[in-house]
Design an enzyme around this catalytic site. Sequence first.
Site, PDB file in Angstrom:
ATOM      1  N   ARG A  79       6.468 -11.380   5.348  1.00  0.00           N
ATOM      2  CA  ARG A  79       5.920 -11.267   6.697  1.00  0.00           C
ATOM      3  C   ARG A  79       6.570 -12.319   7.586  1.00  0.00           C
ATOM      4  O   ARG A  79       6.624 -13.484   7.201  1.00  0.00           O
ATOM      5  CB  ARG A  79       4.399 -11.463   6.679  1.00  0.00           C
ATOM      6  CG  ARG A  79       3.712 -10.337   5.947  1.00  0.00           C
ATOM      7  CD  ARG A  79       2.219 -10.479   5.965  1.00  0.00           C
ATOM      8  NE  ARG A  79       1.628  -9.392   5.166  1.00  0.00           N
ATOM      9  CZ  ARG A  79       0.343  -9.297   4.877  1.00  0.00           C
ATOM     10  NH1 ARG A  79      -0.497 -10.203   5.313  1.00  0.00           N
ATOM     11  NH2 ARG A  79      -0.109  -8.287   4.155  1.00  0.00           N
ATOM     12  N   HIS A 116      -8.417  -0.943  -0.592  1.00  0.00           N
ATOM     13  CA  HIS A 116      -7.394  -1.987  -0.740  1.00  0.00           C
ATOM     14  C   HIS A 116      -8.098  -3.254  -1.193  1.00  0.00           C
ATOM     15  O   HIS A 116      -9.127  -3.622  -0.639  1.00  0.00           O
ATOM     16  CB  HIS A 116      -6.712  -2.320   0.592  1.00  0.00           C
ATOM     17  CG  HIS A 116      -6.138  -1.146   1.314  1.00  0.00           C
ATOM     18  ND1 HIS A 116      -4.786  -0.949   1.436  1.00  0.00           N
ATOM     19  CD2 HIS A 116      -6.721  -0.119   1.974  1.00  0.00           C
ATOM     20  CE1 HIS A 116      -4.565   0.152   2.149  1.00  0.00           C
ATOM     21  NE2 HIS A 116      -5.725   0.667   2.488  1.00  0.00           N
ATOM     22  N   CYS A 134       0.795  -1.235   0.000  1.00  0.00           N
ATOM     23  CA  CYS A 134       0.000   0.000   0.000  1.00  0.00           C
ATOM     24  C   CYS A 134       0.832   1.294   0.000  1.00  0.00           C
ATOM     25  O   CYS A 134       0.570   2.178  -0.820  1.00  0.00           O
ATOM     26  CB  CYS A 134      -0.987   0.032   1.165  1.00  0.00           C
ATOM     27  SG  CYS A 134      -1.376  -1.548   1.889  1.00  0.00           S
ATOM     28  N   LYS A 159     -13.296  -4.271   6.768  1.00  0.00           N
ATOM     29  CA  LYS A 159     -13.057  -4.951   5.489  1.00  0.00           C
ATOM     30  C   LYS A 159     -14.198  -5.906   5.173  1.00  0.00           C
ATOM     31  O   LYS A 159     -14.959  -6.295   6.062  1.00  0.00           O
ATOM     32  CB  LYS A 159     -11.744  -5.716   5.539  1.00  0.00           C
ATOM     33  CG  LYS A 159     -11.709  -6.731   6.682  1.00  0.00           C
ATOM     34  CD  LYS A 159     -10.471  -7.607   6.647  1.00  0.00           C
ATOM     35  CE  LYS A 159     -10.568  -8.679   7.724  1.00  0.00           C
ATOM     36  NZ  LYS A 159      -9.802  -9.860   7.476  1.00  0.00           N
ATOM     37  N   HIS A 207      -5.030  -0.984  -5.414  1.00  0.00           N
ATOM     38  CA  HIS A 207      -5.509   0.140  -4.622  1.00  0.00           C
ATOM     39  C   HIS A 207      -6.239   1.117  -5.512  1.00  0.00           C
ATOM     40  O   HIS A 207      -5.746   1.438  -6.596  1.00  0.00           O
ATOM     41  CB  HIS A 207      -4.339   0.827  -3.919  1.00  0.00           C
ATOM     42  CG  HIS A 207      -3.695  -0.052  -2.893  1.00  0.00           C
ATOM     43  ND1 HIS A 207      -2.597  -0.822  -3.164  1.00  0.00           N
ATOM     44  CD2 HIS A 207      -4.046  -0.332  -1.615  1.00  0.00           C
ATOM     45  CE1 HIS A 207      -2.275  -1.526  -2.085  1.00  0.00           C
ATOM     46  NE2 HIS A 207      -3.149  -1.256  -1.131  1.00  0.00           N
ATOM     47  N   ASP A 253      -2.235  -7.268  -5.691  1.00  0.00           N
ATOM     48  CA  ASP A 253      -2.646  -6.196  -4.790  1.00  0.00           C
ATOM     49  C   ASP A 253      -3.076  -4.969  -5.582  1.00  0.00           C
ATOM     50  O   ASP A 253      -2.364  -4.534  -6.476  1.00  0.00           O
ATOM     51  CB  ASP A 253      -1.447  -5.841  -3.894  1.00  0.00           C
ATOM     52  CG  ASP A 253      -1.889  -5.215  -2.593  1.00  0.00           C
ATOM     53  OD1 ASP A 253      -3.108  -5.082  -2.386  1.00  0.00           O
ATOM     54  OD2 ASP A 253      -1.013  -4.854  -1.798  1.00  0.00           O
ATOM     55  N   GLN A 265       1.348 -10.903  -3.777  1.00  0.00           N
ATOM     56  CA  GLN A 265      -0.080 -10.588  -3.743  1.00  0.00           C
ATOM     57  C   GLN A 265      -0.523  -9.983  -5.064  1.00  0.00           C
ATOM     58  O   GLN A 265       0.222  -9.208  -5.658  1.00  0.00           O
ATOM     59  CB  GLN A 265      -0.343  -9.515  -2.685  1.00  0.00           C
ATOM     60  CG  GLN A 265      -0.464 -10.005  -1.279  1.00  0.00           C
ATOM     61  CD  GLN A 265      -0.811  -8.842  -0.355  1.00  0.00           C
ATOM     62  OE1 GLN A 265      -0.358  -7.729  -0.558  1.00  0.00           O
ATOM     63  NE2 GLN A 265      -1.613  -9.120   0.650  1.00  0.00           N
TER      64      GLN A 265
HETATM   65 ZN    ZN Z   1      -3.289  -2.134   0.696  1.00  0.00          ZN
END
Ligand code: ZN
Length: 641
Positions: free
Chosen positions: A360, A508, A331, A462, A382, A380, A378
């Site tokens: 992680r 997200h 992000c 979320k 945004h 991912d 990911q």
């Molecule tokens: Zn994010």
Amino acid sequence: MPRIELADGRASELPEGEPIGSVLPPEAIAARMDGELVDLSFAPSIGGKAEPVLPADADGLHVLRHSAAHVLAQAVCDLWPGTKYAIGPSIDDGFYYDLELPGPISETDLPRIEERMREIVGADQPFVREELSRSQALDRFADQPYKREIVESLEEGEVGGGETVTVYRNDGWADLCLGPHVPSTGRLKAFALTKLAGAYWRGDETRSMLTRIYGTAWATPKDLRAYEQRLVEAEKRDHRRLGRELDLFSSPEELGPGLWIWHPKGGIFRKQLEDYVREVNLAHGFDLVVTPHIARSVLWETSGHLEKYADNMYPPMQTETGDYYAKPMNCPFHVMIYKSSTRSYRDLPVRLSELGTIYRHERMGTLHGLLRIRGGTQDDSHVVCRPDQLVDEILRAFALTQEMHSTFGFTDPVVELSTLPGESIVTPEMAERATGALRDALERSGLEYRIAEGEGSFYGPKVDFHFRDAIGRLWQLTTVQADFGLPERFQMEYVVEDNQRHRPVMIHRATLGTLERFTAVLIEHYAGAFPLWLSPEQVRLLPVADRHLEHARELASRLRDTGLRAVVDESGETVGRKVRAAQLAKTPYVLVIGDKEIESGDLTVRDRAGTETKGVGFDDFARVLMGEASSRTLTQSVFGI
Ligand SMILES: [Zn+2]
Ligand SMILES: [Zn+2]
């Protein structure tokens, strides 16, 4: 006299002091009073709405499993006097209890424990609820240090509130617990112990290592057998074993736990997945971006990661230009891309998508194949938008999610709205707006959903999409978050007509999660038999004898020229063995090449179901397969008439 409204619309006057169970059907194991779970023995002093909790309900299973956990600990205490018992919650499909036994035990002891549990069930001991003061509870559990520790930390609201502690007792054995429980142990009709593991007290590696005994409990013996059947099926589909057999990936010791390498077959599988993700994102108006794996500490200070998420991050790398951290999320990088130019209200929404690799530092004990890893990529995305665009953009995220998953055969999601957790970086006002937007979008989408209080991430609330796999297991695959916090922290802005600066909002979304975890789910969902477009090897050619090898090589090369992934089995094995090997490799199509095929120029096609079709023309075969692969269909083509 309290007036009790029943679920079927009837109402009943319940004499003062009478248990709620007396007005509910006999199969009930607990009750829901105005939405709150209570024991059947609960005697309401005021009226309200009462519903029975039946053994096969979600709440009923929770009550059964948690009650079984009590009986498990009770049985262990009977068999090994001096046992200290810690906690025993219900979990998905079962329960466990963490115990400190006077000596070591092994899985061979499980039947004995089960036997003792059956005796306790046979005795049909009532579960009796008691309320004790904190000091009475400390006395009651004088020789149970874990229970005492829980009682002492009561402010945290773990068991009961304020000064009163609730305890459930059956026979002479008691446990600290909020309940509710089944009325008596005889209601546990179907349970089994499944395995043993070690677990640290409170998950803390510096505290004592306890013995965790797992079990499962169901409403009926039939349900229990069905569950055991599913376990056998799941074992056959285990992605770690299939990943090895299909030569997709491995995790060598030298890399460190939770880090994986993708072998050539895994590499081509992954390319297919990545190409698809990029294609869908582009089609939905996303721009593709790329960001580095590490960044300076200031980025993570601003984002709040160092404050709230440091436990999950690898420690910093110190250099002369500062401390660098491997990214646990993408992000903040996408925020930097947004901030790389001045944005007008007309530029919004800005939609960014990346296959971003994150790291992680998950706890060792939680790592599990590709499902729980320390490094993964990911899909991912945004969206940065104006507040007035938020609900529409969330709806678009939901649509993309459903479209993408249906390609893999995942439909009918179980959707959950998770509200703000205690630990968060956003203000309650921001969380409220974000939750409101997610709820509005859910209402407009027509999706059914349930609410999970406080289960959101530290960014805020979320929506999670869970999908059911081929053997009925639910997987949480997609998360969509609405976030007012990061835009604030990073001072993100857009300019409106009168040159005023406004704060945008961020969505997200990771649709597949990490490609690693999603691959594990796909392997187990398909039992390794991927649809054609994902199959690393699409066609395998089996020459009957050495003299057919040259022809097989030539056909394979022609298939590759048309864009199919074809290989020749060059081993000197018999055709029968070659067919068997292709089946184990889950190859979608097999071509047997012998004298007849060379003479006629046609193909003998064997599909994954073992159906053999002779006399298929080469061009037809190639065209049909290309169509099957490019449409990403889940069904195999049929040849012949
Ligand atoms: Zn994010
Ligand atoms: Zn309990």
